[in-house]
Design an enzyme around this catalytic site. Structure first.
Site, short mmCIF file in Angstrom:
data_model
loop_
_atom_site.label_atom_id
_atom_site.label_comp_id
_atom_site.label_asym_id
_atom_site.label_seq_id
_atom_site.Cartn_x
_atom_site.Cartn_y
_atom_site.Cartn_z
CB VAL A 1 -14.71 31.85 0.76
CG1 VAL A 1 -13.51 32.25 -0.04
CG2 VAL A 1 -15.73 32.96 0.79
CG ASP B 1 -11.38 37.70 10.72
OD1 ASP B 1 -11.29 38.55 9.82
OD2 ASP B 1 -11.19 36.48 10.54
CG HIS C 1 -1.78 43.06 -27.59
ND1 HIS C 1 -2.98 42.40 -27.45
CD2 HIS C 1 -1.16 42.51 -28.67
CE1 HIS C 1 -3.09 41.49 -28.41
NE2 HIS C 1 -1.99 41.54 -29.16
#
Ligand code: FAD
Ligand code: NAI
Length: 475
Positions: free
Chosen positions: A191, A319, A451
């Site tokens: 990454v 982490d 859209h």
């Protein structure tokens, strides 16, 4: 008398600061200890993510992308410019300003929520005690009913390419280069290698990435990886797969990188070398010998699904524990732990964690890849829709890539969504929500999408799963 708290958090990265704030919102008395120091010598909250990771890297990604588009795309839009020049000092100043605002923001949030922000080192002792050593004072012992460890991770260093802070650097060094290296070497096409490699490539470096694995982006869906590989090659990134680094020698005219490609020794001359071969949990100086906390073989703090260590009242998140090293994963663990301490029912759905690689085009996914579904033996169906058929993507001049959805053949459950293309990191949120709510593909098919929008590609991919795509031929 020593200070005492309901919760003491060690580490104020995205895992720790969120845990501290959430615990304070529950009415608990909370302190958060952090020792992070930036390159200017100043302390700051926010950990790796805010100071040296997610945020500064994305600031540089945005700037470099604009520079690239101004040079290569504006003409197509009918926009004439003079010579486009790079002011790297201004770019870095903007990056540093964003970091400063956000890290000051964490300090502000601590204040607003009544969290005691303690700048210095935290060490876990036995009996739910924490030794706090302020940056400029003597150590004191703090008692805590609960301790949440959120000490994060650090870059892995290779023995034959040690960081020297100048020529051979980690990701933090690579974010803060003060000039564009003419020749940039990167070890690891993960990454960080891809994100930072593309930043400096867009700013003018000739980038060579050396990757040990033979499969490019082995963690991603194969179709997505193949598209990404082609795009990055077109952009000028030279990615050498199956290449084994054997040495890096700084000399007068740069660094000589030595590697083996299919067993053949080769060399590469670069001006700077970034080593980005993964990160490891950071627990240096954290645990007293009798703390009772166990580390696994790779140094992660052992926890269960609720982030409880084997010591009652001691939790670990982010982490420094198992699972993907991602800011949002750590933050959700922080919320869960704070809620559990407050006596609420809480959990993290580890099966539905989005991954995003912020290259151009962006790559994002959630759930299983097609190869993982195949290996699981579950009957499945897939549908995809290319951005080349999206009106909005055409208007944006960003037509590379696609959305791919993998669903169960038996009950239509969405098993994985993989996107490579413009704003993939934003588009994936719809898929994450759908999977969190156990939506079927038909649920997305019957949801109205504005859209023209990029999100229509997700809608069309869902339709394509049942060969009902309306704006692209069904296969
Ligand atoms: P950290 O953010 O590392 O924070 C830990 C904190 O604890 C630090 O401030 C540290 O100083 C402090 N500390 C450690 N030990 C002690 C102690 N004993 N006493 C006091 N304080 C202590 N993730 C994403 O999700 N998205 C991205 O886009 C992304 N980009 C990244 C880009 C780069 C270049 C890098 C390196 C990482 C990136 N990450 C990204 C990963 C992300 O930064 C980490 O997953 C995240 O920071 C982990 O949060 P944490 O709170 O567990 O640890
Ligand atoms: P990584 O695990 O993503 O990639 C490391 C790469 O280096 C792998 O492809 C690996 O095969 C390769 N490698 C390992 N040893 C090697 C060697 N000796 N020679 C050549 N190649 C070698 O780790 P990276 O890029 O360092 O990032 C660390 C972590 O930070 C990521 O895993 C991720 O969790 C986090 N991160 C997340 C980001 C995001 O969410 N967008 C951005 C940046 C980092």
């Amino acid at each position: 008398m020593s200070k005492s708290y309901d919760v003491v958090v060690i580490g104020a990265g995205p895992a720790g600061y969120i845990a501290a704030i959430r615990a304070a919102q529950h009415g608990m008395k909370v302190a958060c200890i952090d020792e992070w120091k930036n390159k200017d010598g100043k302390n700051a909250f926010g950990g790796t993510c805010l100071n040296a990771g997610c945020i500064p890297s994305k600031a540089m990604l945005e700037s470099s992308e604009l520079f690239h588009r101004a040079q290569h795309e504006f003409k197509k839009h009918g926009i004439k410019t003079g010579v486009i020049e790079l002011d790297i000092a201004a770019m870095q100043k903007r990056r540093a300003g964003i970091v400063r605002q956000l890290t000051n923001g964490v300090a502000g949030l601590f204040k607003a929520n009544g969290v005691d922000a303690l700048v210095g080192h935290g060490k876990l002792l036995t009996g739910r005690k924490v030794e706090f050593t302020p940056i400029d004072g003597a150590a004191e012992i703090i008692s805590a009913a609960n301790v949440i460890i959120a000490t994060g991770s650090e870059p892995l260093e290779l023995p034959f390419a040690k960081f020297d802070g100048a020529e051979i650097v980690d990701s933090w060094g690579a974010i803060e280069f003060d000039s564009v290296p003419e020749r940039l070497g990167v070890i690891g096409a993960g990454v960080i290698g891809l994100e930072l490699g593309s930043v400096w490539s867009r700013l003018g470096s000739q980038v060579t990435i050396i990757e040990a694995m033979h499969d490019f982006l082995f963690m991603a869906d194969r179709e997505v990886a193949a598209t990404a590989g082609k795009d990055f090659k077109k952009q000028g990134l030279d990615i050498k797969l199956g290449a084994k680094l054997t040495g890096a020698k700084p000399g007068k005219s740069g660094i000589t990188v030595e590697y083996e490609d299919a067993g053949i020794p080769k060399t590469l001359e670069v001006d700077k070398l970034v080593v980005a071969v993964g990160r490891r949990p950071f627990t240096t100086g954290l645990l007293a010998e009798d703390s009772g906390i166990q580390l696994d073989k790779r140094g992660f703090i052992e926890v269960n699904d609720e982030c409880r260590t084997r010591v009652q009242g001691i939790y670990a998140i982010g982490d420094c524990v198992r699972g993907p090293m991602l800011a949002h994963k750590g933050s959700e663990e922080g919320v869960m732990v704070a809620d559990l301490i407050a006596g609420e029912i809480a959990e993290v759905n580890y099966k539905v964690i989005p991954s995003v690689i912020y290259t151009a085009p962006e790559i994002a996914w959630v759930g299983k890849t097609e190869q993982e579904v195949k290996e699981s033996g579950r009957a499945y169906k897939t549908g995809s829709f290319p951005f080349a058929a999206s009106g909005r993507a055409k208007a944006m001049e960003q037509t590379s890539g696609m959305v791919k959805i993998i669903s169960s053949r038996d009950d239509d459950e969405i098993l994985g969504v993989h996107i490579i293309g413009p704003m993939a990191g934003e588009l994936i949120a719809e898929a994450v929500l759908a999977m969190e709510f156990s939506a079927s593909t038909e649920d997305i098919q019957r949801t109205i999408h504005a859209h023209p929008s990029l999100a229509e590609a997700v809608h069309e991919a869902a339709l394509a799963v049942d060969k009902k795509a309306l704006n692209y031929p069904n296969k």
